[in-house]
Structure formats: structure tokens, C-alpha cells
Enzyme design. Sequence first.
Site, short mmCIF file in Angstrom:
data_model
loop_
_atom_site.label_atom_id
_atom_site.label_comp_id
_atom_site.label_asym_id
_atom_site.label_seq_id
_atom_site.Cartn_x
_atom_site.Cartn_y
_atom_site.Cartn_z
CD1 TRP A 171 44.64 -18.95 -46.17
CD2 TRP A 171 42.67 -17.91 -46.26
NE1 TRP A 171 44.76 -17.93 -47.07
CE2 TRP A 171 43.56 -17.26 -47.15
CE3 TRP A 171 41.36 -17.41 -46.14
CZ2 TRP A 171 43.18 -16.17 -47.93
CZ3 TRP A 171 40.99 -16.32 -46.91
CH2 TRP A 171 41.89 -15.71 -47.80
CG ASP B 74 54.20 -14.51 -55.11
OD1 ASP B 74 53.39 -15.41 -55.36
OD2 ASP B 74 54.60 -14.28 -53.95
NE ARG C 21 45.97 -21.88 -54.18
CZ ARG C 21 46.50 -20.66 -54.18
NH1 ARG C 21 46.11 -19.76 -53.30
NH2 ARG C 21 47.43 -20.34 -55.05
CE LYS D 269 54.94 -16.30 -50.45
NZ LYS D 269 54.02 -15.20 -50.84
CD1 TRP D 270 57.74 -25.01 -50.26
CD2 TRP D 270 59.90 -25.53 -50.42
NE1 TRP D 270 57.82 -26.37 -50.36
CE2 TRP D 270 59.13 -26.72 -50.46
CE3 TRP D 270 61.28 -25.62 -50.50
CZ2 TRP D 270 59.74 -27.98 -50.57
CZ3 TRP D 270 61.87 -26.87 -50.61
CH2 TRP D 270 61.10 -28.04 -50.64
CG ASP D 271 52.64 -20.59 -51.23
OD1 ASP D 271 52.20 -21.06 -50.16
OD2 ASP D 271 52.12 -19.59 -51.78
CG MET D 272 52.34 -27.39 -49.25
SD MET D 272 50.81 -27.65 -48.37
CE MET D 272 51.37 -28.47 -46.92
CG ASN D 273 49.13 -21.88 -52.03
OD1 ASN D 273 48.94 -21.21 -51.02
ND2 ASN D 273 49.93 -21.48 -53.00
CB CYS E 145 54.50 -19.41 -47.94
SG CYS E 145 52.86 -18.70 -48.20
CG ASP F 286 47.83 -16.14 -47.94
OD1 ASP F 286 49.06 -15.97 -48.06
OD2 ASP F 286 47.25 -17.13 -48.43
#
Length: 741
Positions: free
Chosen positions: A200, A367, A444, A477-481, A527, A549
Site C-alpha cells: 500500500w 468521496d 478498516r 469511484k468504486w473502492d475496495m479497502n 480503486c 493513495d
Amino acid sequence: MAITAEEKTGTFHLQTDNTSYIFQVMDNGELGQLYYGSKIHVRPQYVNLSVREQRNATTAWKLERPDFQPDVLKQEYASFGKGDFRYPAYKLIAENGSGISEFVYKRYEIVEGKTRIAGLPSAFDDTKDDAQTLIIHMEDVFSGLELELSYSIFPHQDVLVRSALFNNCGSKEFTLADAFSAQLDLPDCKYDLLHFSGSWARERHLHRAHLRPGIQSIGSMRTASSAQHNPFIMLARSGADEDTGEVFGFNLIYSGNFLDQVEVDQFETTRILLGINPAEFSWRLLPGQSFQTPECIFSYTAAGMNGLSQQLARFYREHLLPARFAETERPVLINNWEATYFDFDEKKLLSIAEKAKELGIELFVLDDGWFGCRNDDTTSLGDWFADTDKLPLGLDHLAKQIHAMQLKFGLWFEPEMISLDSRLYDRHPEWVIHVPGRAMSPGRNQFVLDFTRQEVVDYLFEAMGRIIEDAHLDYIKWDMNRHITEMFGACLAPEQQMEMPHRYILGVYQLYERLTSSYPHVLFESCASGGGRFDLGMMYYAPQAWASDNTDAAERMLIQFGTSYGYPQSMMGAHVSAVPNGQTGRVTPLETRTAVAFFGAFGYELDITALSAEETFKIKDQIKFYKKYRSLFQFGTLYRIESPFDDEQNVMSWQVVSNDKKHAVACRCQILNRANPPYTRIYFKGLTADQKYTVNDSAEKFYGDELMNAGFFVQQLMDACRHAGVSADFQAALFVLKAVE
């Protein structure tokens, strides 16, 4: 014809404009690899390429053929247990526990063009660009299993796309334990392995090392392609550089667990295997059922790593990315995250949008924090409806006002995740991936929805679709954290649990497919905690991805430069953020942050309402410049010139050139200042040798061959920076080249 099949000799020759790929049916009915490299003439047979010698201390196919020893032969899609002791391309387990299979050649067919694979992202030839597909049908007579090996040749991009399809045509159940997408056996091992690894905020750093005996590999078991290792790898001759030498490139069109493996055997031949990581995979194959592997891209050039990157970029634009966005200029955006984090209301957002309009920005992206009761990262994931405390008049009201400013409007989603503190979890705790009776590991403060359940995909499609329609979204914005732990499918049988990682990814692809088909005007950006899922599977649906990031300019030089080997600049989300940088604490000039971000899908991620008058003026000017050369920055032919991974160089430089070679923009970034440095020149690339150019509107005109071979003098920055009262560290210079009479 791109494909030539010689039935009498069982030889198949696949040609692109510059390469040849040749294999044949061997005496035992399996397929043998003969050649992959620069283009050679088509012949009915290649005896020279199929010569073999009998070796001691290994097994043969049969007593009367002692010279036919599988362990010393180059093969196309190797099995295990019949004399080839290298790692196999596949493994099937029968009900009695046997892992022996013998797929032998049955027939072939040649299909014009290239069609998509249902349920998986895949290459295509919608424009009739002379692609052809060869399908080799093989069968295991003993078991009733059939195997289809698919080879799609894209001649004008020098690309071969491969995959495998297993069909259970028999009456018994089998377990597919390994199923790689493709294999390539090369005749020697005089190569360097280049891969792009990190973590990361430190994604896709270039690593290069000589091949050694044994297995060397990179991969992921995170149910994501990952920031740790990217699926794209290269094999390059030891002397190959950016502009000369033989280079092979390999990339998977897949977003889940993968393995890229290179094995150097006892005779110094090299076997490359690419596909789903077998460590977390098996597939129950019942009678009448099939399993399709993801596709794998092969590409070869003798023109160095720049040549490889350029032909891959052309291929992606023409045969992988959504056609509606493949060559459509991406808007300049502002993302509110670093300006507000979770603390905003409609008034604050509109003030950012108004300033964005003044600056010339085209897309406003809201966001994290707009939904449920989301005031921190502990709550509300899964509750995809507007937070009425922050947006009391609703999301559609905010969207209408932003659209009225002639700005596009986009939203952040993290559809694969759920918070325990959410309405969705209260209603459907069973939707969370977990092992019954065991504790769940948080990441997270969030957990993962089970995308193998159809009702989960249906819920998200309906929830996201409703918001797309109500707010008239232009961008998502498709995030996957976080990665998946406690992998277990409550709806899967015990013997199917190892199918769960692949089935999860298929669920993600299904949601993407439904959304992009229903709302084709929406530009998706993927993302995953930055660049944790920067892969071709995602790009098939979302033609750009947040590269990292980490927006520190010095770090982004490494990240974007490394990424550029396998992916074009239009795929890289690249933003200008505030200093000191949030990831490194480093202070870099606005000009440098901008120059680095220019070479991508450009935007800003800082509080633009707090800009000084000087910063406002500079950013307006920067946006005008970017718009003027946007097509060149996003879709121009990219040449890497000086690598930031070369510690002695202390610089990064690269260049984009228009298709007609009449315009180019280069960027040279000095990382750390050096005392009393030697004279410096930048050697431009990709120009027309006998064409005259100006550099930054210079009075003097230069022939292209002079700029490429003799170089262009770069003034040292120390004196100018000293007079300006700033450091010469992290300085950037842009060079605009224009063809003139």
C-alpha cells in the site's frame, strides 16, 4: 491469414505483423511448443525446431520410443504424472483420487474474429481488426473429459490471447485442482524476470533479476490482484533495455488470486505458467459442467520495453477497454476527500464546486461520507442512501446544483463492504463473509459481503442503480479497502469451499457488467486502497484506476513509471494534493506535483477553496495547459527515457508523442539536487528524424535526429532556485515539442 494449420504434420503457425507462435501435435497426441519470437516464414513442418535427444535418468512415453521423454520436451499445456516432472498447467482429480490425465489432440477449428467470454472480462474484436481464433479440441478418452485451448491472434498489435476450457462430457465427477490460463516453454533461460511489486502506498515498483534454476514466482492470495504483486510480468534478454532487445510480456485479464510462475529446469529451459493461484482454488466438475479459465495476454517484441508497452497500450484501447471510453478524453476532476474528509455539508461541497468551475475543472467527485450516518469509518457501509444530516435536501438536490454549474457529478462507493453498525447488517447479518463459530477479523473497521450470493449482487445493483438515476451520475469511484479473511461460503457445499475465491470475483464482475450495461454513460474508476486492484479484469469495466493513495510527487514518479510498463497512462488516476503530503510528510513544488500528475487521468485532491491568489492563478494555467495537450497526455505514445529506479540517475523522464509525430511533451524530474552537477542533456524519443521541431517555442529549430541522438541541453536548476529562495530538490521541467517548417 493470421493462423496457418498444416493438417498432415499437425503444425499450427500463428502470425502477427511481427511475430510467430508455432506448436505442433506430438507423437503421443499432446501438444509441443516449437517457437515464439520474431516472425519467420510459414512452412509445413519445422523438423529443426522439434529435434530431440535421448537423455539418461528420465522416463519415456513407451518402451518402443525411448527417445520420446516428456521431461525434456517443450510443451503447450502440460499434464503431470506421465513423465513431465515440471510444474503442470492443470491437474484433475478423479473420484478414486487419481490425478492422471491424458488430453490428446482431437481436432481444430479456426474462427474469424474474437468474441467475449460470458461472465468474465475478456478481449474482443468488435471492429473486425483481422483477429482470428484457433480452438484446439483435446480429449481424455479414459475419463470422458474434453479440453479446449483457445488462441486468439491480434496481428496488428502483436498480441496473442490464450485461455482453457474444461468440459466434463463423461459420467463421473472430477475436481479441477489446478487450471492455469496459459503455459509457455522457452528453449533457454537467458532472461531477466521483471515484475512490479510493493505495498500500500508503494505500488508497482520495478524489480529485475536474472532467472535462476528452480521456481521463481509472484502472486496473490488476497482475493485481489493486490498492491503487493501485479499480474503483469516481463521476461527480457539480459541486455535488453527500453529501446532494444527481446522482451516478452504477460498479463492476466483477472482481478482475483493469481500466480505468475517461471521455472528453470535441469536443462535450462524455461516454463512460464500464468493463471488462478492453485493454493486457494479447486473446482468441482460434475458431468455436463464446464470451467473456463481467465484469459492471458502474451506479447513479444525485439524493440525493447518501450516497444512492448506501446503495443500493449494499443491492444488495450482497441480490444479490451469499453469502446465508449477507450479514446474519450477523461475529464479534469476535483475530489473532495482531502479537503473535507467526513466533515462536510451541502454548502461546503457547493463552495468547492464553485471554485472548481472557476479553475476550469470539469468533474466534481463526492468521496466517502455521503451515505447512511457516515461520520467516520466505523459505520454505514452498505446503507447506500444519502445522509440526511449532511444533505437534508437529498443527493439529487446537490447533483442538480452541480450540474447547473456545467460540471459533471460523481460519487464514491464501496459496494463490496459492510459495516456492523449499519441497517444492512441489522437486516442481513448472514450476508457477511465469515466462518460459523469463528471470530471475524476486521479490516478498516469493515467486513466483506458475500458476492457468491445472488441476492447480494441484486441488492447492490438496485441500490446503486437508484442513485445513478436519481442523481444523474456521470462517474463512479468504486473502492475496495480490505482483503478477505475467514473465506467461507455459507451457500456452498463443503466440497465447494475452495471455489469461493473465484466465485466471489465472478460476483464482482456480474455487478460491474450489469451496471456498465445499464448505465453505459457512467465512467467508472476502480480503486482498492489505492492501487490494490490495478489489473485488466477491472479495466475491462472501469477504464481507469486510482494508481495509489500516495500522491507524493517523488513517490508517484516511481509508482507511475513502474505502472507504465504494463498499462498506458490513460488508465492511471493521478491527482495533485496538498503539501506537506499526507503519506510522506514531504513538501514538493506545485509545479512538480502537477507535472507528474499530467501523465494520467488528471485531477486535484485538496481544498481548492483555501488556495492563495498565486496558487489559483497557477492552477488555472495548469488546467488550460493540460486541456490543450490532454489527448497527447492520455493517449499519446509513451516513451520512458530515464528511470527513477536507477539510483545513480537521480531523475525521472518520459515523453508522449502524437501519432503523426508532430507534437510531443516530455517531463524531466530531478529528485534530489546535486552540488555542482555535470552538464545534462535529455534525449528525446519517437520523433521524425528529418522533421524540424521547436522546443518550448524556441527561436532555434532542431531536426528530430539531433534531438534524439545529440540531445537537448537542460540548464541546471540550482541557480534559478537559489534566486527564487526555494530548494532545487524535486524540481520538474516540461518540454513541448512542435513540428515546424
